[in-house]
Scaffold this motif. Structure first.
Motif, PDB file in Angstrom:
ATOM      1  N   LEU A 317       7.228  13.975  -6.538  1.00 37.48           N
ATOM      2  CA  LEU A 317       6.831  13.432  -5.152  1.00 37.48           C
ATOM      3  C   LEU A 317       6.758  12.168  -5.381  1.00 37.48           C
ATOM      4  N   ILE A 318       7.094  11.293  -6.131  1.00 33.10           N
ATOM      5  CA  ILE A 318       6.376   9.620  -6.094  1.00 33.10           C
ATOM      6  C   ILE A 318       7.849   9.387  -5.218  1.00 33.10           C
ATOM      7  N   LEU A 319       7.303   8.953  -4.882  1.00 32.95           N
ATOM      8  CA  LEU A 319       9.054   7.863  -4.073  1.00 32.95           C
ATOM      9  C   LEU A 319       8.774   6.484  -4.100  1.00 32.95           C
ATOM     10  N   HIS A 320       9.325   6.121  -5.861  1.00 33.92           N
ATOM     11  CA  HIS A 320       9.585   4.774  -6.416  1.00 33.92           C
ATOM     12  C   HIS A 320      10.251   5.645  -7.534  1.00 33.92           C
ATOM     13  N   ASP A 321      11.728   4.695  -7.599  1.00 33.13           N
ATOM     14  CA  ASP A 321      12.306   4.777  -8.787  1.00 33.13           C
ATOM     15  C   ASP A 321      12.069   4.100 -10.789  1.00 33.13           C
ATOM     16  N   VAL A 322      11.180   5.148 -10.874  1.00 34.89           N
ATOM     17  CA  VAL A 322      10.276   4.598 -11.942  1.00 34.89           C
ATOM     18  C   VAL A 322       9.957   5.295 -13.011  1.00 34.89           C
ATOM     19  N   ASP A 323      10.122   5.382 -14.148  1.00 39.05           N
ATOM     20  CA  ASP A 323      10.103   5.890 -15.465  1.00 39.05           C
ATOM     21  C   ASP A 323       8.814   7.004 -15.269  1.00 39.05           C
ATOM     22  N   GLU A 324       9.259   8.432 -15.654  1.00 42.78           N
ATOM     23  CA  GLU A 324       8.521   9.049 -15.649  1.00 42.78           C
ATOM     24  C   GLU A 324       7.554   8.974 -16.019  1.00 42.78           C
ATOM     25  N   GLU A 325       6.304   8.585 -17.063  1.00 41.70           N
ATOM     26  CA  GLU A 325       5.261   8.513 -17.009  1.00 41.70           C
ATOM     27  C   GLU A 325       4.392   7.640 -16.511  1.00 41.70           C
ATOM     28  N   GLU A 326       5.586   6.267 -15.880  1.00 46.25           N
ATOM     29  CA  GLU A 326       4.606   5.451 -14.656  1.00 46.25           C
ATOM     30  C   GLU A 326       4.186   6.930 -13.859  1.00 46.25           C
ATOM     31  N   LYS A 327       4.997   7.592 -13.073  1.00 48.16           N
ATOM     32  CA  LYS A 327       4.678   9.034 -12.109  1.00 48.16           C
ATOM     33  C   LYS A 327       3.572   9.163 -12.170  1.00 48.16           C
ATOM     34  N   GLU A 328       3.360   9.971 -13.794  1.00 48.62           N
ATOM     35  CA  GLU A 328       2.667  10.717 -14.116  1.00 48.62           C
ATOM     36  C   GLU A 328       0.914   9.862 -13.919  1.00 48.62           C
ATOM     37  N   HIS A 329       0.996   9.147 -14.368  1.00 45.83           N
ATOM     38  CA  HIS A 329       0.322   7.634 -14.081  1.00 45.83           C
ATOM     39  C   HIS A 329      -0.182   7.714 -12.291  1.00 45.83           C
ATOM     40  N   MET A 330       0.691   7.451 -11.777  1.00 44.53           N
ATOM     41  CA  MET A 330       0.615   7.158 -10.303  1.00 44.53           C
ATOM     42  C   MET A 330      -0.323   8.396  -9.471  1.00 44.53           C
ATOM     43  N   LEU A 331       0.258   9.133  -9.931  1.00 42.51           N
ATOM     44  CA  LEU A 331      -0.499  10.833  -9.745  1.00 42.51           C
ATOM     45  C   LEU A 331      -1.837  11.091  -9.899  1.00 42.51           C
ATOM     46  N   LYS A 332      -2.408  10.620 -11.353  1.00 44.86           N
ATOM     47  CA  LYS A 332      -3.000  11.251 -11.877  1.00 44.86           C
ATOM     48  C   LYS A 332      -4.289  10.578 -10.654  1.00 44.86           C
ATOM     49  N   TYR A 333      -4.391   9.190  -9.936  1.00 48.48           N
ATOM     50  CA  TYR A 333      -5.116   8.779  -9.185  1.00 48.48           C
ATOM     51  C   TYR A 333      -5.620   8.652  -7.271  1.00 48.48           C
ATOM     52  N   HIS A 334      -5.010   9.955  -7.141  1.00 47.36           N
ATOM     53  CA  HIS A 334      -4.684  10.251  -5.970  1.00 47.36           C
ATOM     54  C   HIS A 334      -6.355  10.062  -4.982  1.00 47.36           C
ATOM     55  N   SER A 335      -6.271   9.839  -3.687  1.00 44.57           N
ATOM     56  CA  SER A 335      -7.197   9.781  -3.598  1.00 44.57           C
ATOM     57  C   SER A 335      -8.167  11.247  -4.065  1.00 44.57           C
ATOM     58  N   GLU A 336      -7.465  12.183  -3.322  1.00 40.49           N
ATOM     59  CA  GLU A 336      -8.185  13.435  -3.456  1.00 40.49           C
ATOM     60  C   GLU A 336      -8.223  14.124  -4.696  1.00 40.49           C
ATOM     61  N   LYS A 337      -7.828  13.437  -5.518  1.00 41.18           N
ATOM     62  CA  LYS A 337      -8.673  13.696  -7.260  1.00 41.18           C
ATOM     63  C   LYS A 337      -9.856  12.955  -7.611  1.00 41.18           C
ATOM     64  N   LEU A 338     -10.025  11.980  -6.945  1.00 42.76           N
ATOM     65  CA  LEU A 338     -11.257  11.467  -7.156  1.00 42.76           C
ATOM     66  C   LEU A 338     -12.403  11.348  -6.650  1.00 42.76           C
ATOM     67  N   ALA A 339     -11.750  12.121  -5.252  1.00 39.66           N
ATOM     68  CA  ALA A 339     -12.902  12.505  -4.611  1.00 39.66           C
ATOM     69  C   ALA A 339     -13.814  13.930  -4.997  1.00 39.66           C
ATOM     70  N   VAL A 340     -12.582  15.112  -5.500  1.00 43.21           N
ATOM     71  CA  VAL A 340     -13.321  16.026  -6.015  1.00 43.21           C
ATOM     72  C   VAL A 340     -13.442  16.030  -7.225  1.00 43.21           C
ATOM     73  N   ALA A 341     -13.090  14.972  -8.368  1.00 40.04           N
ATOM     74  CA  ALA A 341     -13.556  14.917  -9.637  1.00 40.04           C
ATOM     75  C   ALA A 341     -15.597  13.994  -9.220  1.00 40.04           C
ATOM     76  N   TYR A 342     -15.410  13.386  -8.391  1.00 38.89           N
ATOM     77  CA  TYR A 342     -17.246  12.954  -7.722  1.00 38.89           C
ATOM     78  C   TYR A 342     -17.914  13.950  -7.395  1.00 38.89           C
ATOM     79  N   GLY A 343     -17.526  15.140  -6.373  1.00 35.61           N
ATOM     80  CA  GLY A 343     -18.504  16.357  -6.522  1.00 35.61           C
ATOM     81  C   GLY A 343     -18.629  17.054  -7.278  1.00 35.61           C
ATOM     82  N   ILE A 344     -17.711  16.984  -8.418  1.00 37.59           N
ATOM     83  CA  ILE A 344     -18.280  17.914  -9.914  1.00 37.59           C
ATOM     84  C   ILE A 344     -19.259  17.610 -10.359  1.00 37.59           C
ATOM     85  N   LEU A 345     -19.179  15.775 -10.535  1.00 38.01           N
ATOM     86  CA  LEU A 345     -20.136  14.640 -10.732  1.00 38.01           C
ATOM     87  C   LEU A 345     -21.151  14.921 -10.282  1.00 38.01           C
ATOM     88  N   SER A 346     -21.272  15.274  -8.815  1.00 45.52           N
ATOM     89  CA  SER A 346     -22.801  14.731  -8.079  1.00 45.52           C
ATOM     90  C   SER A 346     -23.017  16.108  -7.518  1.00 45.52           C
TER      91      SER A 346
END
Length: 402
Positions: A317-346
């Motif tokens: 899904l990453i719209l950049h031609d970069v290596d797989e490790e960097e693509k995985e890193h880019m996906l990890k911190y999408h806004s909805e994941k950050l919001a869900v994580a904060y919701g679980i904590l709060s």
């Protein structure tokens, strides 16, 4: 003034005036409550809306259809579909707006069968459906994948209810057939429509083409949309996603150049949630939130648990031609994941986590949140630009049909 601010998009100002009105000793009437509830619906401020609900109950207004419909809409738009159902039952004299709001609410939350049950109850109560009712019914069929039921309703509504299909009804059918992969039938329906297709028609076809990997049809639909709405950034992104999934990086670059030459800018994705009457907003890779370090550490912990459960990042899904490790890193911190994580904590255990997003949720985040809901044992409700997703015990209310 409250209504004027609310309708012009100045939600905070509208709610501030409502508070000032009460503080100055003015009597809050049905209109003031309805305006404030509509504002809460617009910004998805559920906690504030629930407080208003308590106030209007004390004022004795909750059973009338005028305030009751505003309350019903607020709960539907804020992700409280169970609360919406209760509010619906409490309306003493339900009008056509009450029934239509409940049908559309169930449809947008992915509960198509429940929406159709309400529709049948509406008819049994002697309330005649109108064109808005049928848009809700067809949308419910589309979101739930009830193709045969949807076609039956569409082709019989003139005879059964005296309703002539308009462009909205046809667009629902394009979406219904397209999502089901019946693209030949979809194109035939578009050709035989008694109206000129609009951008929404071609957008539904483009979305279906992306889901089913039909690049040629997607390109055709996109070109027609670009002619009608050259500044529609969402369609450029949809087509780019399709190219990226196919590894056609040269075409992804062409899309970027076309957007630049046309002056179109992609709307930045953001997600937000309400915690103790305060809205917390996140963007991808957010570094501004005061609890950033705690959120990121918790996401890393979740990521390890998810992978042990079988989660694999959707790096295509990453719209950049970069290596797989960097693509995985880019996906990890999408806004909805950050919001869900904060919701679980709060948000205390036992309470749903409700997250809103201004764009369509991406496939990877949708998959990840399913795993998260199972790991933490929480109900997570996500509203994106298209619909609601209720994640519980590793599955979603959409049945992965979105």
């Amino acid at each position: 003034m409250i209504a004027g601010y609310a309708q012009s998009g100045y939600s905070e100002e509208a709610l501030r005036l409502f508070v000032d009105m009460k503080r100055d000793g003015e009597r809050l009437n049905r209109s003031s409550f309805a305006c404030a509830l509509s504002t809460c619906a617009h910004i998805a401020a559920l906690e504030l809306g629930m407080q208003l609900h308590g106030r209007l109950v004390k004022a004795g207004y909750e059973s009338g259809s005028f305030v009751g419909n505003a309350l019903l809409l607020m709960y539907c738009k804020c992700g409280g579909i169970e609360e919406a159902c209760s509010a619906f039952e409490e309306i003493m004299e339900k009008d056509i707006v009450s029934w239509n709001t409940m049908i559309a609410g169930y449809a947008r939350h992915g509960f198509g069968k429940e929406a159709l049950k309400i529709f049948e109850s509406m008819k049994a109560a002697g309330v005649k459906p109108n064109d808005t009712t049928m848009v809700g019914v067809l949308s419910a069929c589309s979101h739930a994948g009830l193709v045969d039921r949807g076609m039956e309703y569409f082709y019989s509504m003139t005879q059964d209810y005296g309703i002539t299909a308009n462009l909205q009804h046809y667009n629902c059918m394009v979406d219904l057939l397209g999502r089901a992969g019946r693209l030949d039938e979809t194109q035939k329906l578009i050709r035989n429509m008694p109206f000129e297709p609009d951008a929404a028609t071609w957008g539904a076809l483009l979305g279906a083409s992306r889901i089913h990997g039909n690049t040629k049809l997607a390109e055709m639909a996109a070109e027609l949309i670009f002619e009608m709405e050259p500044e529609n950034a969402g369609m450029y992104v949809l087509l780019s996603n399709l190219y990226a999934a196919s590894g056609r990086w040269a075409d992804v670059s062409k899309m970027r150049l076309k957007m630049r030459d046309t002056g179109v800018k992609k709307v930045p994705g953001c997600s937000w949630l309400e915690v103790q009457n305060k809205i917390h907003t996140f963007s991808v890779g957010d570094s501004c939130h005061p609890d950033r370090d705690k959120i990121y550490a918790y996401l890393e912990e979740l990521d390890l648990k998810m992978k042990r459960e079988g989660y694999v990042s959707s790096i295509k899904l990453i719209l950049h031609d970069v290596d797989e490790e960097e693509k995985e890193h880019m996906l990890k911190y999408h806004s909805e994941k950050l919001a869900v994580a904060y919701g679980i904590l709060s948000i205390p255990a036992g309470r749903p986590i409700r997250v809103m997003k201004n764009l369509r949720v991406c496939e990877d985040c949708h998959n990840a949140i399913k795993y998260i809901s199972k790991i933490v044992g929480r109900l997570i409700i996500l509203r994106d630009s298209n619909r609601f997703h209720h994640f519980r015990e590793g599955s979603c209310s959409c049945g992965d049909y979105w």
